[in-house]
Design an enzyme around this catalytic site. Structure first.
Site, mmCIF file in Angstrom:
data_model
loop_
_atom_site.group_PDB
_atom_site.id
_atom_site.type_symbol
_atom_site.label_atom_id
_atom_site.label_comp_id
_atom_site.label_asym_id
_atom_site.label_seq_id
_atom_site.Cartn_x
_atom_site.Cartn_y
_atom_site.Cartn_z
ATOM 1 C CB VAL A 84 -0.871 -0.269 1.352
ATOM 2 C CG1 VAL A 84 -1.787 1.439 1.447
ATOM 3 C CG2 VAL A 84 -1.876 -1.175 1.163
ATOM 4 C CB CYS A 85 0.509 4.549 -1.429
ATOM 5 S SG CYS A 85 1.291 6.054 -1.847
ATOM 6 C CG LEU A 86 5.235 2.681 2.492
ATOM 7 C CD1 LEU A 86 6.591 2.697 2.592
ATOM 8 C CD2 LEU A 86 4.538 1.688 3.504
#
EC number: 2.3.2.23
Length: 184
Positions: A84-86
């Protein structure tokens, strides 16, 4: 809170006591899977995913690492790794949040409101910006293909637990076989 390890234990217990199924990866409390259902009123609502969670040593001061194990079509989720996009979690993370917040707030918000301007999956982002209806159809196709309960082992687990239930006759007979005859 007296220490990060106590907080980790408390947050994990709180998550386990909620409606989420949690599977520990090893004996420690730093890595586990959570079964996550897509939010209602979204093209993801029929999907169920196994989400890998890794808690850093500095948790809750540092955000957990979150990744989808089975495939999901989303601009902010890497299609190959499931990462997941951090920024989604890191930018808003605070020690005031806990693991339940991740599954009740952060991930549902991510699925309900994708950010195609900061993509990990460029194809999904481009399709979403170009043709929202086609994007939502692709999401639904991925849900049907990769995000059914059996894709995360849920059906197999339910079946195996019911297989373990014995009828009263089977229970009585297996007791005698295991225990043997009583000494006179």
């Amino acid at each position: 809170m007296s220490s990060p390890s106590k907080r980790r234990e408390m947050d994990l217990m709180k998550l386990m006591m909620s409606d989420y199924k949690v599977e520990m990866i090893n004996d420690g409390m730093q890595e586990f899977y959570v079964h996550f259902h897509g939010p209602n009123d979204s093209p993801y609502h029929d999907g169920v995913w196994k989400v890998r969670v890794e808690l850093p040593d500095a948790y809750p001061y540092k955000s957990p690492s979150i990744g989808f194990v089975n495939k999901i079509y989303h601009p902010n989720v890497d299609e190959m790794s499931g990462s997941v996009c951090l920024d989604v979690i890191n930018q808003t993370w605070s020690p005031m949040f806990d693991l339940v917040n991740v599954f009740e707030v952060f991930l549902p918000q991510l699925l309900l409101y994708p950010n195609p301007s900061d993509p990990l999956n460029g194809e999904a982002a481009a399709l979403m910006m170009r043709d929202r209806a086609a994007y939502e159809q692709r999401v639904k196709e991925f849900c049907k293909k990769y995000a059914k309960p059996e894709d995360i082992g849920a059906v197999a687990e339910e079946k195996s637990s019911s297989d373990e239930e014995l009828t009263e006759d089977e229970y009585d007979s297996s007791d005698e076989q295991v225990a043997g005859k009583a000494d006179p």
